[in-house]
Design a protein around this motif. Structure first.
Motif, PDB file in Angstrom:
ATOM      1  N   ALA A  93      13.646  18.044   1.347  1.00 33.05           N
ATOM      2  CA  ALA A  93      13.713  16.661   0.885  1.00 33.05           C
ATOM      3  C   ALA A  93      15.030  16.357   0.205  1.00 33.05           C
ATOM      4  CB  ALA A  93      12.563  16.377  -0.073  1.00 33.05           C
ATOM      5  N   ASN A  94      15.370  15.083   0.291  1.00 28.91           N
ATOM      6  CA  ASN A  94      16.523  14.549  -0.437  1.00 28.91           C
ATOM      7  C   ASN A  94      16.169  13.140  -0.854  1.00 28.91           C
ATOM      8  OD1 ASN A  94      19.082  13.939  -1.432  1.00 28.91           O
ATOM      9  ND2 ASN A  94      19.733  13.169   0.553  1.00 28.91           N
ATOM     10  N   GLY A  95      16.072  12.887  -2.133  1.00 27.70           N
ATOM     11  CA  GLY A  95      15.692  11.563  -2.603  1.00 27.70           C
ATOM     12  C   GLY A  95      14.329  11.186  -2.076  1.00 27.70           C
ATOM     13  N   ASN A  96      14.246  10.136  -1.289  1.00 30.65           N
ATOM     14  CA  ASN A  96      12.962   9.681  -0.773  1.00 30.65           C
ATOM     15  C   ASN A  96      12.671  10.152   0.635  1.00 30.65           C
ATOM     16  OD1 ASN A  96      11.548   8.327  -2.776  1.00 30.65           O
ATOM     17  ND2 ASN A  96      12.855   6.525  -2.575  1.00 30.65           N
ATOM     18  N   LYS A  97      13.488  11.028   1.162  1.00 34.31           N
ATOM     19  CA  LYS A  97      13.281  11.514   2.519  1.00 34.31           C
ATOM     20  C   LYS A  97      12.761  12.936   2.480  1.00 34.31           C
ATOM     21  CE  LYS A  97      15.683  12.278   6.920  1.00 34.31           C
ATOM     22  NZ  LYS A  97      14.760  11.477   7.739  1.00 34.31           N
ATOM     23  N   LEU A  98      11.588  13.143   3.090  1.00 31.99           N
ATOM     24  CA  LEU A  98      10.969  14.468   3.157  1.00 31.99           C
ATOM     25  C   LEU A  98      10.674  14.767   4.614  1.00 31.99           C
ATOM     26  CD1 LEU A  98       9.530  16.862   1.569  1.00 31.99           C
ATOM     27  CD2 LEU A  98       7.450  15.524   1.812  1.00 31.99           C
TER      28      LEU A  98
ATOM     29  N   MET B  32       2.494   5.546  -1.821  1.00 35.88           N
ATOM     30  CA  MET B  32       1.458   5.944  -0.876  1.00 35.88           C
ATOM     31  C   MET B  32       2.072   6.075   0.506  1.00 35.88           C
ATOM     32  SD  MET B  32      -1.848   3.715  -2.168  1.00 35.88           S
ATOM     33  CE  MET B  32      -3.052   4.779  -1.339  1.00 35.88           C
ATOM     34  N   TYR B  33       1.533   7.006   1.296  1.00 37.90           N
ATOM     35  CA  TYR B  33       2.124   7.336   2.591  1.00 37.90           C
ATOM     36  C   TYR B  33       1.038   7.492   3.645  1.00 37.90           C
ATOM     37  CZ  TYR B  33       5.582   9.101  -0.808  1.00 37.90           C
ATOM     38  OH  TYR B  33       6.449   9.227  -1.863  1.00 37.90           O
ATOM     39  N   SER B  49       4.621   3.179   1.162  1.00 38.30           N
ATOM     40  CA  SER B  49       4.663   2.042   0.251  1.00 38.30           C
ATOM     41  C   SER B  49       5.148   2.509  -1.107  1.00 38.30           C
ATOM     42  CB  SER B  49       3.267   1.426   0.123  1.00 38.30           C
ATOM     43  OG  SER B  49       3.233   0.498  -0.942  1.00 38.30           O
ATOM     44  N   TYR B  50       6.008   1.725  -1.713  1.00 38.09           N
ATOM     45  CA  TYR B  50       6.529   2.064  -3.037  1.00 38.09           C
ATOM     46  C   TYR B  50       6.074   1.061  -4.096  1.00 38.09           C
ATOM     47  CZ  TYR B  50      10.162  -0.951  -1.008  1.00 38.09           C
ATOM     48  OH  TYR B  50      10.841  -1.963  -0.372  1.00 38.09           O
ATOM     49  N   GLY B  51       5.060   0.282  -3.739  1.00 38.18           N
ATOM     50  CA  GLY B  51       4.477  -0.659  -4.672  1.00 38.18           C
ATOM     51  C   GLY B  51       3.652  -1.685  -3.903  1.00 38.18           C
ATOM     52  N   VAL B  52       2.913  -2.496  -4.659  1.00 41.79           N
ATOM     53  CA  VAL B  52       2.108  -3.531  -4.014  1.00 41.79           C
ATOM     54  C   VAL B  52       3.015  -4.452  -3.200  1.00 41.79           C
ATOM     55  CG1 VAL B  52       0.621  -5.512  -4.412  1.00 41.79           C
ATOM     56  CG2 VAL B  52       0.327  -3.441  -5.783  1.00 41.79           C
ATOM     57  N   GLU B  95       3.633  10.304  -7.523  1.00 41.17           N
ATOM     58  CA  GLU B  95       4.066   9.512  -8.674  1.00 41.17           C
ATOM     59  C   GLU B  95       5.453   8.944  -8.464  1.00 41.17           C
ATOM     60  OE1 GLU B  95       2.485  10.996 -12.751  1.00 41.17           O
ATOM     61  OE2 GLU B  95       3.032  12.775 -11.601  1.00 41.17           O
ATOM     62  N   SER B  96       6.337   9.778  -7.929  1.00 41.62           N
ATOM     63  CA  SER B  96       7.704   9.353  -7.629  1.00 41.62           C
ATOM     64  C   SER B  96       7.910   9.501  -6.130  1.00 41.62           C
ATOM     65  CB  SER B  96       8.706  10.218  -8.391  1.00 41.62           C
ATOM     66  OG  SER B  96       8.407  10.262  -9.753  1.00 41.62           O
ATOM     67  N   GLY B  97       9.158   9.338  -5.665  1.00 38.02           N
ATOM     68  CA  GLY B  97       9.418   9.470  -4.241  1.00 38.02           C
ATOM     69  C   GLY B  97       9.141  10.865  -3.723  1.00 38.02           C
TER      70      GLY B  97
END
Lengths: 110, 114
Positions: A93-98, B32-33, B49-52, B95-97
């Motif tokens: 992963a890097n940041g928001n990419k997994l 959520m994924y 999704s990173y929020g509503v 909780e986070s990315g």
């Protein structure tokens, strides 16, 4: 394009033996390397994770070895038990990419 | 298990029909994924999704749409199901990315498109 290559696809180990699963990645920007364990009928669950500032991390019988220059990391399961029989996924992963590897089905024979 | 419920757990549907899968969480996590799991491909991200009302595409988003009207619910819709969408679908939360905190997965929905 498979950014994380995992091997072997399947592995059979005798009880008490060492299970070794290997992963290789391409993107040098990856900075978080988790391993997930999945039992049949269940979702994957985080097993252990490492960041590239260390070369090894151990939690009980599970150890991640990390080789930054070779862009490779591996999971070692010491004293493998039948209860370890599961599918194992490496990821990077890097940041928001997994990105996940394709998975290894481990069977530990009693 | 983290408080994640996927419904239904199993579904068989015909090609061309719409299908909606639901993911409900009780952890109040922001992210959520939706993933799909196929042999030889591991887990591939469909949407997240990173929020509503805040969603984005993943690696394999074609043929899928999502909606998140409440923090706790994330819906995945196949507008017109195809046989290539036969798979096991997993919802996950964090909780986070993805690269910053662990993913917690539900137990999956096995979808068969005939």
């Amino acid at each position: 394009q498979q950014q994380v290559k995992q091997s072997p696809q399947s592995l059979i180990v005798q009880k008490g033996g060492i299970s070794i699963i290997n992963c290789a990645y391409e993107n040098t920007a990856f900075d978080y390397f988790p391993w997930y364990q999945q039992f049949p009928g269940k979702g994957p669950a985080l097993l252990i994770a490492i960041r590239p500032d260390v070369s090894e991390k151990k939690e009980g019988r599970f150890t991640i070895s990390f080789n930054k220059s070779a862009k490779q990391f591996s999971l070692h399961i010491m004293d493998s038990q039948p209860g370890d029989s599961a599918t194992y996924f490496c990821a990077a992963a890097n940041g928001n990419k997994l990105v996940f590897g394709a998975g290894t089905i481990l069977r530990v024979k009693s | 298990d983290a408080g994640i419920t996927q419904s239904p757990r199993h579904k068989v549907t015909e090609t061309g029909t719409p299908v909606t899968l639901r993911c409900h969480q009780t952890e109040n996590h922001r992210y959520m994924y939706w993933y799909r799991q196929d042999p030889g491909h591991g887990l591939r991200l469909i949407h997240y999704s990173y929020g509503v009302k805040d969603t984005d595409k993943g690696e394999v988003s074609d043929g899928y749409s999502v909606s998140r009207s409440k923090t706790e619910d994330f819906l995945l819709t196949l507008e017109s199901a195809t046989s290539s969408q036969t798979s096991v679908y997993f919802c996950a939360i964090s909780e986070s990315g993805q690269g910053q905190s662990p993913l917690h997965f539900g137990n999956g929905t096995r979808l068969t498109v005939t």
